[in-house]
Motif scaffolding. Structure first.
Motif, PDB file in Angstrom:
ATOM      1  N   MET A  60      71.445  20.807 155.051  1.00  0.00           N
ATOM      2  CA  MET A  60      70.240  21.359 154.457  1.00  0.00           C
ATOM      3  C   MET A  60      70.264  21.081 152.952  1.00  0.00           C
ATOM      4  N   PRO A  61      69.143  20.687 152.355  1.00  0.00           N
ATOM      5  CA  PRO A  61      69.121  20.511 150.902  1.00  0.00           C
ATOM      6  C   PRO A  61      69.037  21.857 150.188  1.00  0.00           C
ATOM      7  N   PHE A  62      69.923  22.076 149.215  1.00  0.00           N
ATOM      8  CA  PHE A  62      69.920  23.309 148.425  1.00  0.00           C
ATOM      9  C   PHE A  62      69.176  23.076 147.120  1.00  0.00           C
ATOM     10  N   ASN A  63      68.605  24.132 146.595  1.00  0.00           N
ATOM     11  CA  ASN A  63      68.016  24.061 145.270  1.00  0.00           C
ATOM     12  C   ASN A  63      69.113  23.957 144.206  1.00  0.00           C
ATOM     13  N   ASP A  64      70.247  24.611 144.456  1.00  0.00           N
ATOM     14  CA  ASP A  64      71.381  24.605 143.530  1.00  0.00           C
ATOM     15  C   ASP A  64      72.227  23.361 143.758  1.00  0.00           C
ATOM     16  N   LYS A  65      72.223  22.458 142.777  1.00  0.00           N
ATOM     17  CA  LYS A  65      72.941  21.189 142.917  1.00  0.00           C
ATOM     18  C   LYS A  65      74.435  21.325 142.641  1.00  0.00           C
ATOM     19  N   GLU A  66      74.899  22.518 142.244  1.00  0.00           N
ATOM     20  CA  GLU A  66      76.310  22.723 141.978  1.00  0.00           C
ATOM     21  C   GLU A  66      77.088  23.119 143.227  1.00  0.00           C
ATOM     22  N   ILE A  67      76.392  23.572 144.265  1.00  0.00           N
ATOM     23  CA  ILE A  67      77.049  24.049 145.479  1.00  0.00           C
ATOM     24  C   ILE A  67      77.172  22.914 146.489  1.00  0.00           C
ATOM     25  N   GLY A  78      80.299  31.280 163.640  1.00  0.00           N
ATOM     26  CA  GLY A  78      80.480  30.948 162.245  1.00  0.00           C
ATOM     27  C   GLY A  78      79.534  29.811 161.887  1.00  0.00           C
ATOM     28  N   TYR A  79      79.283  29.648 160.597  1.00  0.00           N
ATOM     29  CA  TYR A  79      78.348  28.615 160.154  1.00  0.00           C
ATOM     30  C   TYR A  79      78.946  27.861 158.970  1.00  0.00           C
ATOM     31  N   VAL A  80      78.734  26.555 158.956  1.00  0.00           N
ATOM     32  CA  VAL A  80      79.076  25.721 157.814  1.00  0.00           C
ATOM     33  C   VAL A  80      77.815  24.943 157.460  1.00  0.00           C
ATOM     34  N   VAL A  81      77.332  25.131 156.236  1.00  0.00           N
ATOM     35  CA  VAL A  81      76.094  24.478 155.800  1.00  0.00           C
ATOM     36  C   VAL A  81      76.428  23.515 154.673  1.00  0.00           C
ATOM     37  N   ILE A  82      76.108  22.244 154.871  1.00  0.00           N
ATOM     38  CA  ILE A  82      76.398  21.189 153.893  1.00  0.00           C
ATOM     39  C   ILE A  82      75.153  20.906 153.058  1.00  0.00           C
ATOM     40  N   ASN A  83      75.313  20.848 151.760  1.00  0.00           N
ATOM     41  CA  ASN A  83      74.199  20.622 150.842  1.00  0.00           C
ATOM     42  C   ASN A  83      73.855  19.136 150.765  1.00  0.00           C
ATOM     43  N   THR A  84      72.711  18.758 151.319  1.00  0.00           N
ATOM     44  CA  THR A  84      72.319  17.342 151.335  1.00  0.00           C
ATOM     45  C   THR A  84      71.466  16.940 150.135  1.00  0.00           C
ATOM     46  N   SER A  85      71.339  17.843 149.152  1.00  0.00           N
ATOM     47  CA  SER A  85      70.682  17.435 147.910  1.00  0.00           C
ATOM     48  C   SER A  85      71.681  16.783 146.962  1.00  0.00           C
ATOM     49  N   LEU A  86      72.951  16.745 147.396  1.00  0.00           N
ATOM     50  CA  LEU A  86      73.997  16.044 146.647  1.00  0.00           C
ATOM     51  C   LEU A  86      74.120  14.610 147.163  1.00  0.00           C
ATOM     52  N   PRO A  87      74.760  13.729 146.400  1.00  0.00           N
ATOM     53  CA  PRO A  87      74.990  12.358 146.879  1.00  0.00           C
ATOM     54  C   PRO A  87      75.686  12.343 148.238  1.00  0.00           C
ATOM     55  N   ARG A  88      75.402  11.336 149.022  1.00  0.00           N
ATOM     56  CA  ARG A  88      75.955  11.255 150.379  1.00  0.00           C
ATOM     57  C   ARG A  88      77.482  11.253 150.363  1.00  0.00           C
ATOM     58  N   VAL A  89      78.079  10.631 149.346  1.00  0.00           N
ATOM     59  CA  VAL A  89      79.540  10.614 149.276  1.00  0.00           C
ATOM     60  C   VAL A  89      80.107  12.025 149.126  1.00  0.00           C
ATOM     61  N   ASN A  90      79.401  12.875 148.367  1.00  0.00           N
ATOM     62  CA  ASN A  90      79.854  14.258 148.194  1.00  0.00           C
ATOM     63  C   ASN A  90      79.715  15.054 149.484  1.00  0.00           C
ATOM     64  N   PRO A 219      71.044  11.468 147.454  1.00  0.00           N
ATOM     65  CA  PRO A 219      71.052  12.522 148.480  1.00  0.00           C
ATOM     66  C   PRO A 219      70.290  12.077 149.720  1.00  0.00           C
ATOM     67  N   SER A 220      70.744  12.531 150.880  1.00  0.00           N
ATOM     68  CA  SER A 220      70.003  12.231 152.105  1.00  0.00           C
ATOM     69  C   SER A 220      68.854  13.215 152.301  1.00  0.00           C
ATOM     70  N   ASN A 221      69.000  14.430 151.742  1.00  0.00           N
ATOM     71  CA  ASN A 221      68.017  15.513 151.908  1.00  0.00           C
ATOM     72  C   ASN A 221      67.747  15.826 153.378  1.00  0.00           C
ATOM     73  N   LYS A 222      68.692  15.507 154.245  1.00  0.00           N
ATOM     74  CA  LYS A 222      68.541  15.816 155.660  1.00  0.00           C
ATOM     75  C   LYS A 222      68.454  17.323 155.845  1.00  0.00           C
ATOM     76  N   ASP A 223      67.595  17.747 156.747  1.00  0.00           N
ATOM     77  CA  ASP A 223      67.345  19.178 156.927  1.00  0.00           C
ATOM     78  C   ASP A 223      67.380  19.524 158.415  1.00  0.00           C
ATOM     79  N   ASP A 224      68.411  20.242 158.811  1.00  0.00           N
ATOM     80  CA  ASP A 224      68.582  20.626 160.219  1.00  0.00           C
ATOM     81  C   ASP A 224      67.973  21.985 160.549  1.00  0.00           C
ATOM     82  N   TYR A 225      67.245  22.575 159.590  1.00  0.00           N
ATOM     83  CA  TYR A 225      66.805  23.960 159.814  1.00  0.00           C
ATOM     84  C   TYR A 225      65.965  24.112 161.079  1.00  0.00           C
ATOM     85  N   SER A 226      65.043  23.201 161.326  1.00  0.00           N
ATOM     86  CA  SER A 226      64.173  23.327 162.502  1.00  0.00           C
ATOM     87  C   SER A 226      64.992  23.327 163.788  1.00  0.00           C
ATOM     88  N   ASN A 227      66.086  22.541 163.812  1.00  0.00           N
ATOM     89  CA  ASN A 227      66.952  22.517 164.997  1.00  0.00           C
ATOM     90  C   ASN A 227      67.665  23.860 165.185  1.00  0.00           C
TER      91      ASN A 227
END
Length: 267
Positions: A60-67, A78-90, A219-227
């Protein structure tokens, strides 16, 4: 990153490489993948492995680019959410980093936030998770072989070699640099300001000059929220049918999810 922090990371790696190597092997066995082979799509492997451990992982893309990532473990899933507003390598490195926390963290895993900056390396669990991610994404045998190949292609230029390795393994520049020092492909005598201080603009320019894939730093800005929402809605319908919850409870849960999603996205 300054030289003192780099030295601290390398020292930790030297002391703990055998233990972390064992954990990488253990994860590879669990995930049914070959140890010391290149992991071409870490997220595809992680989704199934995390699910077996009771975690859902989504992007999911976050508004906060530091996270870099958010993790939470409740009484159920449990949940793990990856910030896709960061570069793909990150994002790739964050995913591998979270494997350590979910599978091997010694302290109780409840909730945490991963920051995508230099403070990422400050605590022992973070040192361990980063070393784990480094070993998983840049296996030693493969990395040594590709380092030699790319150094020849770069006519001995260490900076160009690192950029070629970065593009090949699709991990952050600093992760590649640290891996080179961990494996003693570079030594303290090779540290220069040029190696340690690399801006995103310089990375992009270098990748372009070397005819490498520049998209890895976008960033890929991929968003899995709808899924995720559809999954909750589907499970909720089953629970309603079995009398565990009512429609109001499901609607409230979905609304809370939507509110949190909008907050994370900054909408």
């Amino acid at each position: 990153m300054n030289i003192e922090r780099l030295r601290k990371i390398i020292l930790y790696s030297e002391k703990n490489r055998e233990e972390i190597s064992y954990l990488v092997r253990k994860f590879c066995s669990f995930a049914e993948i070959e140890y010391d082979n290149n992991l071409l799509n870490v997220l595809q492997i992680v989704r199934t492995s995390f699910r077996k451990k009771g975690f859902l992982v989504f992007e999911m893309p976050f508004n906060d680019k530091e996270i870099g990532a958010l993790s939470y473990k409740g009484d159920g899933l449990g949940y793990v959410v990856i910030n896709t507003s960061l570069p793909r390598v990150n994002s790739n490195f964050a995913i591998a980093h979270e494997i350590y926390h979910v599978f091997f963290q010694k302290s109780e895993f409840i909730s945490k936030v991963e920051f995508a900056n230099e403070h990422y390396y400050e605590h022992e669990e973070e040192y361990a998770a980063n070393l784990f991610a480094s070993m998983l994404l840049m296996p030693e045998t493969s990395f040594r072989r590709m380092y030699t190949k790319f150094k020849e292609e770069s006519e001995g230029n260490e900076v160009d070699t690192i950029f070629r390795l970065m593009a090949y393994y699709q991990v952050p520049y600093m992760a590649v640099l640290i891996r080179c020092f961990e494996l003693k492909l570079l030594t303290g005598n090779n540290v220069s300001e040029e190696l340690l201080s690399v801006s995103k603009d310089k990375i992009k320019k270098k990748l372009n000059e070397l005819w490498l894939d520049e998209s890895i730093i976008e960033p890929s800005n991929k968003d899995d929220y709808s899924n995720i929402e559809e999954l909750v809605r589907s499970l909720g319908s089953v629970y309603i049918g079995e009398g565990y919850i009512n429609e109001y409870t499901l609607d409230k849960a979905l609304q809370n999810m939507r509110n949190l999603y909008e907050k994370i996205r900054g909408e």
